[in-house]
Design an enzyme around this catalytic site. Structure first.
Site, PDB file in Angstrom:
ATOM      1  N   ASN A 169     -13.042  -3.463   2.247  1.00 16.26           N
ATOM      2  CA  ASN A 169     -13.628  -1.959   3.161  1.00 16.26           C
ATOM      3  C   ASN A 169     -14.731  -1.697   1.867  1.00 16.26           C
ATOM      4  OD1 ASN A 169     -12.350  -0.821   5.081  1.00 16.26           O
ATOM      5  ND2 ASN A 169     -10.891   0.291   4.007  1.00 16.26           N
TER       6      ASN A 169
ATOM      7  N   ASP B 250       0.668  -1.192   0.228  1.00 16.58           N
ATOM      8  CA  ASP B 250      -0.040   0.248   0.354  1.00 16.58           C
ATOM      9  C   ASP B 250       0.902   1.095  -0.112  1.00 16.58           C
ATOM     10  OD1 ASP B 250      -3.103   0.466   0.835  1.00 16.58           O
ATOM     11  OD2 ASP B 250      -1.845   2.394   1.128  1.00 16.58           O
ATOM     12  N   ILE B 251       0.629   2.146  -0.806  1.00 15.54           N
ATOM     13  CA  ILE B 251       1.315   3.702  -0.915  1.00 15.54           C
ATOM     14  C   ILE B 251       1.158   4.000   0.720  1.00 15.54           C
ATOM     15  CG2 ILE B 251       0.112   4.993  -1.602  1.00 15.54           C
ATOM     16  CD1 ILE B 251       2.051   5.936  -4.335  1.00 15.54           C
TER      17      ILE B 251
ATOM     18  N   GLU C 279     -12.249   3.637  -1.143  1.00 10.99           N
ATOM     19  CA  GLU C 279     -11.504   4.689  -1.853  1.00 10.99           C
ATOM     20  C   GLU C 279     -11.527   4.243  -2.890  1.00 10.99           C
ATOM     21  OE1 GLU C 279      -6.975   6.712  -2.281  1.00 10.99           O
ATOM     22  OE2 GLU C 279      -7.981   5.995  -0.190  1.00 10.99           O
ATOM     23  N   VAL C 280     -10.386   3.298  -3.387  1.00 12.79           N
ATOM     24  CA  VAL C 280     -10.717   2.746  -4.947  1.00 12.79           C
ATOM     25  C   VAL C 280     -11.484   1.323  -5.080  1.00 12.79           C
ATOM     26  CG1 VAL C 280      -9.197   1.759  -6.005  1.00 12.79           C
ATOM     27  CG2 VAL C 280      -8.268   3.396  -4.979  1.00 12.79           C
TER      28      VAL C 280
ATOM     29  N   HIS D 120     -10.426  -5.315  -3.287  1.00 14.95           N
ATOM     30  CA  HIS D 120      -9.146  -5.920  -2.198  1.00 14.95           C
ATOM     31  C   HIS D 120      -9.063  -6.193  -1.647  1.00 14.95           C
ATOM     32  CE1 HIS D 120      -9.766  -1.503  -2.338  1.00 14.95           C
ATOM     33  NE2 HIS D 120      -9.145  -1.208  -0.752  1.00 14.95           N
ATOM     34  N   MET D 121      -8.117  -7.040  -0.921  1.00 17.67           N
ATOM     35  CA  MET D 121      -8.048  -7.138   0.683  1.00 17.67           C
ATOM     36  C   MET D 121      -7.203  -5.955   0.975  1.00 17.67           C
ATOM     37  SD  MET D 121      -7.134 -10.698   1.736  1.00 17.67           S
ATOM     38  CE  MET D 121      -8.699 -11.860   0.871  1.00 17.67           C
ATOM     39  N   HIS D 122      -7.086  -5.877   2.365  1.00 12.77           N
ATOM     40  CA  HIS D 122      -6.200  -5.452   2.826  1.00 12.77           C
ATOM     41  C   HIS D 122      -5.099  -6.943   4.282  1.00 12.77           C
ATOM     42  CE1 HIS D 122      -6.433  -1.197   1.972  1.00 12.77           C
ATOM     43  NE2 HIS D 122      -8.152  -1.002   1.989  1.00 12.77           N
TER      44      HIS D 122
HETATM   45  P1  5GP Z   1      -9.563   1.150   0.455  1.00 20.72           P
HETATM   46  O1  5GP Z   1      -9.722   2.343   1.093  1.00 20.72           O
HETATM   47  O2  5GP Z   1     -10.392   1.260  -0.784  1.00 20.72           O
HETATM   48  O3  5GP Z   1     -10.482   0.142   1.210  1.00 20.72           O
HETATM   49  O4  5GP Z   1      -8.088   1.268  -0.273  1.00 20.72           O
HETATM   50  C1  5GP Z   1      -7.701   1.989  -1.314  1.00 20.72           C
HETATM   51  C2  5GP Z   1      -5.662   1.560  -0.820  1.00 20.72           C
HETATM   52  O5  5GP Z   1      -4.852   2.133  -1.922  1.00 20.72           O
HETATM   53  C3  5GP Z   1      -5.511   2.753   0.235  1.00 20.72           C
HETATM   54  O6  5GP Z   1      -5.007   1.997   1.772  1.00 20.72           O
HETATM   55  C4  5GP Z   1      -4.437   3.895  -0.497  1.00 20.72           C
HETATM   56  O7  5GP Z   1      -3.801   4.245   0.804  1.00 20.72           O
HETATM   57  C5  5GP Z   1      -4.016   2.608  -1.636  1.00 20.72           C
HETATM   58  N1  5GP Z   1      -4.410   3.134  -2.920  1.00 20.72           N
HETATM   59  C6  5GP Z   1      -4.124   4.014  -3.442  1.00 20.72           C
HETATM   60  N2  5GP Z   1      -3.958   4.170  -4.745  1.00 20.72           N
HETATM   61  C7  5GP Z   1      -3.042   3.536  -4.913  1.00 20.72           C
HETATM   62  C8  5GP Z   1      -1.931   3.727  -5.800  1.00 20.72           C
HETATM   63  O8  5GP Z   1      -1.220   4.382  -6.284  1.00 20.72           O
HETATM   64  N3  5GP Z   1      -0.793   2.869  -5.747  1.00 20.72           N
HETATM   65  C9  5GP Z   1      -0.438   1.716  -4.390  1.00 20.72           C
HETATM   66  N4  5GP Z   1       0.409   0.550  -3.602  1.00 20.72           N
HETATM   67  N5  5GP Z   1      -1.556   1.655  -3.452  1.00 20.72           N
HETATM   68  C10 5GP Z   1      -2.629   2.831  -3.325  1.00 20.72           C
END
Ligand code: 5GP
Length: 114
Positions: A87, A29-30, A95-96, A100-102
């Site tokens: 999420n 994760d970034i 957010e995306v 995806h699984m964290h």
């Molecule tokens: P969400 O909030 O959708 O569950 O998690 C999305 C995750 O993607 C966030 O933790 C965010 O930091 C990560 N993320 C967003 N854009 C990028 C990217 O361009 N590269 C990487 N490696 N992670 C990203």
């Protein structure tokens, strides 16, 4: 609609990839929220949890969990434990919109989550 994660799958933008198979990709994760914070995604575009169809995606989800367990073992967090998070939607804090699984670990997690 395609997201930034499809661009990572297609190697159009860089990511720190830690696992890749035919159907699954995992990368750091970034904005890490723990010492270990990896995103495990299907290569196909499934926007969110509510788009999962058990009969269609069961094998793919199994591969994502296999990937999480392999990485947890390889990274030394399996013994003490870790957290897996999906999420979903606005209230879920997604957010995306590419499933995806964290995989979070390397520190003690709090409950309830924020
Ligand atoms: P969400 O909030 O959708 O569950 O998690 C999305 C995750 O993607 C966030 O933790 C965010 O930091 C990560 N993320 C967003 N854009 C990028 C990217 O361009 N590269 C990487 N490696 N992670 C990203």
């Amino acid at each position: 609609m395609s997201t930034i994660f499809s661009k990572i799958v297609n190697k159009e933008i860089p990511a720190n990839i830690v696992f890749e198979s035919e159907n699954v990709l995992a990368f750091k994760d970034i904005r890490p929220q723990a010492p270990v914070h990896i995103l495990i995604i299907p290569k196909i575009e499934i926007p969110k949890v509510t788009d999962i169809k058990g009969n269609e995606h069961a094998k793919l989800l199994g591969e994502m969990f296999d990937c999480a367990n392999k990485l947890a073992n390889d990274l030394g967090i399996a013994r003490n434990g870790f957290r897996l998070v999906f999420n979903c939607g606005n209230d879920g804090g997604q957010e995306v919109y590419h499933l995806h699984m964290h995989l979070l670990g390397g520190r003690h997690m709090q409950w309830p989550p924020g």
